[in-house]
Design a protein around this motif. Structure first.
Motif, PDB file in Angstrom:
ATOM      1  N   MET A  58       0.857  -1.181   0.000  1.00 11.30           N
ATOM      2  CA  MET A  58       0.000   0.000   0.000  1.00 11.30           C
ATOM      3  C   MET A  58       0.899   1.239   0.000  1.00 11.30           C
ATOM      4  O   MET A  58       1.836   1.329   0.770  1.00 11.30           O
ATOM      5  CB  MET A  58      -0.911  -0.013   1.228  1.00 11.30           C
ATOM      6  CG  MET A  58      -1.738   1.252   1.342  1.00 11.30           C
ATOM      7  SD  MET A  58      -2.810   1.318   2.778  1.00 11.30           S
ATOM      8  CE  MET A  58      -4.237   0.495   2.144  1.00 11.30           C
ATOM      9  N   THR A  59       0.559   2.201  -0.840  1.00  5.00           N
ATOM     10  CA  THR A  59       1.343   3.434  -0.892  1.00  5.00           C
ATOM     11  C   THR A  59       0.783   4.444   0.104  1.00  5.00           C
ATOM     12  O   THR A  59      -0.348   4.323   0.580  1.00  5.00           O
ATOM     13  CB  THR A  59       1.307   4.051  -2.300  1.00  5.00           C
ATOM     14  OG1 THR A  59      -0.028   4.459  -2.594  1.00  5.00           O
ATOM     15  CG2 THR A  59       1.802   3.063  -3.344  1.00  5.00           C
ATOM     16  N   TYR A  60       1.588   5.459   0.380  1.00  2.12           N
ATOM     17  CA  TYR A  60       1.125   6.521   1.277  1.00  2.12           C
ATOM     18  C   TYR A  60      -0.068   7.265   0.693  1.00  2.12           C
ATOM     19  O   TYR A  60      -0.956   7.701   1.426  1.00  2.12           O
ATOM     20  CB  TYR A  60       2.252   7.505   1.585  1.00  2.12           C
ATOM     21  CG  TYR A  60       3.245   6.992   2.592  1.00  2.12           C
ATOM     22  CD1 TYR A  60       2.869   6.710   3.891  1.00  2.12           C
ATOM     23  CD2 TYR A  60       4.575   6.787   2.242  1.00  2.12           C
ATOM     24  CE1 TYR A  60       3.768   6.232   4.819  1.00  2.12           C
ATOM     25  CE2 TYR A  60       5.496   6.314   3.159  1.00  2.12           C
ATOM     26  CZ  TYR A  60       5.089   6.040   4.451  1.00  2.12           C
ATOM     27  OH  TYR A  60       5.985   5.573   5.352  1.00  2.12           O
ATOM     28  N   ASP A  68       9.959   2.931  -1.549  1.00  2.00           N
ATOM     29  CA  ASP A  68       9.110   2.054  -2.358  1.00  2.00           C
ATOM     30  C   ASP A  68       7.626   2.429  -2.285  1.00  2.00           C
ATOM     31  O   ASP A  68       6.845   1.988  -3.132  1.00  2.00           O
ATOM     32  CB  ASP A  68       9.268   0.605  -1.916  1.00  2.00           C
ATOM     33  CG  ASP A  68      10.675   0.081  -2.162  1.00  2.00           C
ATOM     34  OD1 ASP A  68      11.348   0.594  -3.080  1.00  2.00           O
ATOM     35  OD2 ASP A  68      11.093  -0.827  -1.421  1.00  2.00           O
ATOM     36  N   VAL A  69       7.228   3.204  -1.284  1.00  2.00           N
ATOM     37  CA  VAL A  69       5.805   3.503  -1.115  1.00  2.00           C
ATOM     38  C   VAL A  69       5.487   4.992  -1.207  1.00  2.00           C
ATOM     39  O   VAL A  69       4.375   5.411  -0.894  1.00  2.00           O
ATOM     40  CB  VAL A  69       5.263   2.918   0.213  1.00  2.00           C
ATOM     41  CG1 VAL A  69       5.248   1.408   0.170  1.00  2.00           C
ATOM     42  CG2 VAL A  69       6.045   3.426   1.397  1.00  2.00           C
ATOM     43  N   ILE A  70       6.443   5.803  -1.634  1.00  2.00           N
ATOM     44  CA  ILE A  70       6.175   7.223  -1.852  1.00  2.00           C
ATOM     45  C   ILE A  70       6.233   7.520  -3.338  1.00  2.00           C
ATOM     46  O   ILE A  70       6.789   6.758  -4.129  1.00  2.00           O
ATOM     47  CB  ILE A  70       7.152   8.133  -1.068  1.00  2.00           C
ATOM     48  CG1 ILE A  70       8.598   7.883  -1.483  1.00  2.00           C
ATOM     49  CG2 ILE A  70       6.968   7.966   0.429  1.00  2.00           C
ATOM     50  CD1 ILE A  70       9.587   8.855  -0.866  1.00  2.00           C
ATOM     51  N   SER A  71       5.670   8.661  -3.721  1.00  2.00           N
ATOM     52  CA  SER A  71       5.586   9.014  -5.141  1.00  2.00           C
ATOM     53  C   SER A  71       6.919   9.458  -5.721  1.00  2.00           C
ATOM     54  O   SER A  71       7.119   9.380  -6.928  1.00  2.00           O
ATOM     55  CB  SER A  71       4.558  10.127  -5.326  1.00  2.00           C
ATOM     56  OG  SER A  71       5.006  11.319  -4.688  1.00  2.00           O
ATOM     57  N   PHE A  87      13.018  10.924  11.390  1.00  2.78           N
ATOM     58  CA  PHE A  87      12.255   9.904  10.687  1.00  2.78           C
ATOM     59  C   PHE A  87      12.562   9.977   9.203  1.00  2.78           C
ATOM     60  O   PHE A  87      13.181  10.919   8.728  1.00  2.78           O
ATOM     61  CB  PHE A  87      10.745  10.012  10.943  1.00  2.78           C
ATOM     62  CG  PHE A  87      10.140  11.314  10.513  1.00  2.78           C
ATOM     63  CD1 PHE A  87       9.625  11.454   9.240  1.00  2.78           C
ATOM     64  CD2 PHE A  87      10.050  12.386  11.380  1.00  2.78           C
ATOM     65  CE1 PHE A  87       9.054  12.646   8.837  1.00  2.78           C
ATOM     66  CE2 PHE A  87       9.476  13.579  10.997  1.00  2.78           C
ATOM     67  CZ  PHE A  87       8.979  13.719   9.715  1.00  2.78           C
ATOM     68  N   GLY A  88      12.130   8.968   8.488  1.00  2.31           N
ATOM     69  CA  GLY A  88      12.328   8.903   7.050  1.00  2.31           C
ATOM     70  C   GLY A  88      11.184   8.141   6.419  1.00  2.31           C
ATOM     71  O   GLY A  88      10.260   7.714   7.104  1.00  2.31           O
ATOM     72  N   TYR A  89      11.246   7.969   5.111  1.00  2.00           N
ATOM     73  CA  TYR A  89      10.175   7.306   4.378  1.00  2.00           C
ATOM     74  C   TYR A  89      10.743   6.189   3.522  1.00  2.00           C
ATOM     75  O   TYR A  89      11.824   6.326   2.943  1.00  2.00           O
ATOM     76  CB  TYR A  89       9.436   8.312   3.488  1.00  2.00           C
ATOM     77  CG  TYR A  89       8.644   9.303   4.283  1.00  2.00           C
ATOM     78  CD1 TYR A  89       7.347   9.023   4.668  1.00  2.00           C
ATOM     79  CD2 TYR A  89       9.203  10.506   4.693  1.00  2.00           C
ATOM     80  CE1 TYR A  89       6.607   9.915   5.415  1.00  2.00           C
ATOM     81  CE2 TYR A  89       8.480  11.413   5.440  1.00  2.00           C
ATOM     82  CZ  TYR A  89       7.186  11.111   5.802  1.00  2.00           C
ATOM     83  OH  TYR A  89       6.461  11.984   6.547  1.00  2.00           O
ATOM     84  N   ARG A 129      12.962  18.116   1.539  1.00  2.00           N
ATOM     85  CA  ARG A 129      13.202  16.702   1.848  1.00  2.00           C
ATOM     86  C   ARG A 129      11.912  15.947   2.144  1.00  2.00           C
ATOM     87  O   ARG A 129      11.922  14.737   2.292  1.00  2.00           O
ATOM     88  CB  ARG A 129      14.125  16.597   3.072  1.00  2.00           C
ATOM     89  CG  ARG A 129      15.518  17.081   2.801  1.00  2.00           C
ATOM     90  CD  ARG A 129      16.343  16.961   4.069  1.00  2.00           C
ATOM     91  NE  ARG A 129      17.696  17.385   3.818  1.00  2.00           N
ATOM     92  CZ  ARG A 129      18.765  16.630   4.026  1.00  2.00           C
ATOM     93  NH1 ARG A 129      18.622  15.421   4.502  1.00  2.00           N
ATOM     94  NH2 ARG A 129      19.950  17.089   3.778  1.00  2.00           N
ATOM     95  N   ALA A 130      10.821  16.669   2.277  1.00  2.00           N
ATOM     96  CA  ALA A 130       9.543  16.052   2.645  1.00  2.00           C
ATOM     97  C   ALA A 130       8.782  15.597   1.399  1.00  2.00           C
ATOM     98  O   ALA A 130       8.558  16.384   0.484  1.00  2.00           O
ATOM     99  CB  ALA A 130       8.688  17.041   3.432  1.00  2.00           C
TER     100      ALA A 130
END
Length: 108
Positions: free
Chosen positions: A1-3, A67-70, A62-64, A76-77
């Motif tokens: 599932m993507t964000y 694989d699930v972000i656009s 924190f980070g992201y 950086r956000a």
């Protein structure tokens, strides 16, 4: 599932409630400009989110998962990070307008 899919779960109801509340408020009180007030709130919240999220990401709080972000970023956000700010800036004023308020008690 993507964000983005996860964000839709929150954004669609928030935007619907906000639009319904602002429409009702504008009809009830012509000239109250609830959409303009929500827009100003949204701009302020988005600016604060951009500044502070970029700082927190830069210092490693924190980070992201890539694989699930656009892959679209503001600094950086990732853009997905702003969905919760949008939901809050629209949903909270919308609920405030929809929920009945308490009448002030008489001062003794």
């Amino acid at each position: 599932m993507t964000y983005w899919l996860l964000n839709l779960v929150f954004l669609v109801p928030a935007l619907g409630i906000g639009a319904l509340a602002a429409t009702r408020a504008a009809r009830r009180k012509p000239g109250s400009r609830p959409f303009a007030r929500m827009a100003v709130t949204l701009v302020v919240v988005l600016i604060l989110t951009a500044v502070f999220d970029n700082i927190m990401i830069a210092v490693g709080l924190f980070g992201y998962n890539p694989d699930v972000i656009s892959g679209a970023f503001l600094g950086r956000a990732p853009l997905e990070d702003f969905a919760y700010a949008i939901a809050a800036a629209v949903l909270l004023p919308g609920l405030w307008l929809l929920l009945p308020g308490k009448k002030p008690e008489a001062v003794r």
